[in-house]
Design an enzyme around this catalytic site. Structure first.
Site, mmCIF file in Angstrom:
data_model
loop_
_atom_site.group_PDB
_atom_site.id
_atom_site.type_symbol
_atom_site.label_atom_id
_atom_site.label_comp_id
_atom_site.label_asym_id
_atom_site.label_seq_id
_atom_site.Cartn_x
_atom_site.Cartn_y
_atom_site.Cartn_z
ATOM 1 N N HIS A 20 -99.293 -4.404 -33.737
ATOM 2 C CA HIS A 20 -100.531 -3.646 -33.951
ATOM 3 C C HIS A 20 -101.745 -4.369 -33.375
ATOM 4 C CE1 HIS A 20 -101.554 0.122 -35.601
ATOM 5 N NE2 HIS A 20 -101.909 -0.214 -36.822
ATOM 6 N N ASN A 68 -107.914 0.441 -40.054
ATOM 7 C CA ASN A 68 -108.308 1.763 -40.562
ATOM 8 C C ASN A 68 -109.810 2.000 -40.555
ATOM 9 O OD1 ASN A 68 -105.595 1.850 -41.030
ATOM 10 N ND2 ASN A 68 -105.737 2.375 -43.186
ATOM 11 N N ASP A 93 -102.514 -0.494 -29.250
ATOM 12 C CA ASP A 93 -101.060 -0.345 -29.201
ATOM 13 C C ASP A 93 -100.685 1.124 -29.235
ATOM 14 O OD1 ASP A 93 -102.123 -0.583 -31.975
ATOM 15 O OD2 ASP A 93 -100.075 -0.061 -32.519
ATOM 16 N N ASN A 114 -104.477 5.098 -36.725
ATOM 17 C CA ASN A 114 -105.570 5.050 -37.690
ATOM 18 C C ASN A 114 -106.844 4.413 -37.148
ATOM 19 O OD1 ASN A 114 -104.234 6.374 -39.794
ATOM 20 N ND2 ASN A 114 -103.223 4.499 -40.454
#
Length: 212
Positions: A20, A68, A93, A114
């Site tokens: 991530h 997020n 990513d 997100n």
């Protein structure tokens, strides 16, 4: 031209090597290319660096808000310096692209990412550039969260790092605003190809029996 380069990831050593954080890896490589250092800036909720290209300020930003809430950081800097969405590039990513490949696009869906979802909301538009760095898909939707928060295999990490190096060859085009040529350069990245297993050696023939 691109005036704000953003790399997405999660802060903290426990996330540093996870898939991530591919956007952070790309931004770190960009900072090395430009010979500048990212430093913490509470005003923009992230690590920030500034460079000057042909008299124009160019900003690098790694949000430290966790994925997020990435938009909080991006919008804070973009709004303060009046950088329009079309002059922002976000490296992140992407599950739908294999390691070793990257895609460049303007606008469109956040596709469930997100970080992009929050940037959409905070900027009030989807019309910013995305550099999609392939990390591959685990093959099972239920495993996606574990996959993105896990360290990639050595082969995948090498492929991602090679892709980062190749996509940075488009930096002059990003800075000139020649996004058509930048797209062509980015899309020359090659996906990871699994190596073919070597054939097993043929066993030596046993010696012929002696007549004596």
């Amino acid at each position: 031209m691109i005036r704000l380069f953003v790399g997405l990831g999660n802060p903290g050593p426990e996330y540093e090597q996870t898939r991530h954080n591919a956007g952070f890896w790309w931004l770190d490589a960009l900072a090395r290319e430009l010979k500048i250092n990212l430093t913490a800036d509470k005003s923009y909720h992230g690590l920030v660096a500034r460079s000057s290209v042909n008299g124009q300020s160019v900003w690098l930003l790694a949000p430290q808000t966790f994925m997020n809430a990435s938009g909080k950081s991006v919008a804070a800097l973009a709004n303060f310096f009046k950088i329009p969405a079309q002059e922002i590039l976000v490296a992140h990513d992407d599950l739908d692209i294999v390691p070793g490949e990257a895609k460049l696009k303007l606008g469109g869906s956040h596709a469930g990412h997100n970080g992009l979802r929050d940037i959409h909301a905070q900027l009030g538009t989807d019309q910013y550039w995305r550099l999609r760095l392939g990390i591959g898909h685990p093959g099972n939707k239920a495993e996606v969260l574990h996959w993105v928060l896990k360290k990639p295999s050595l082969d995948h990490r090498i492929a991602i790092d090679q892709t980062i190096d190749r996509t940075l060859k488009a930096l002059p085009q990003f800075l000139l605003g020649d996004m058509e040529q930048a797209t062509r350069l980015v899309h020359t990245s090659k996906p990871l190809r699994p190596s073919k297993p070597k054939p097993a050696p043929t066993p030596a023939s046993p010696p012929a029996p002696s007549d004596t």
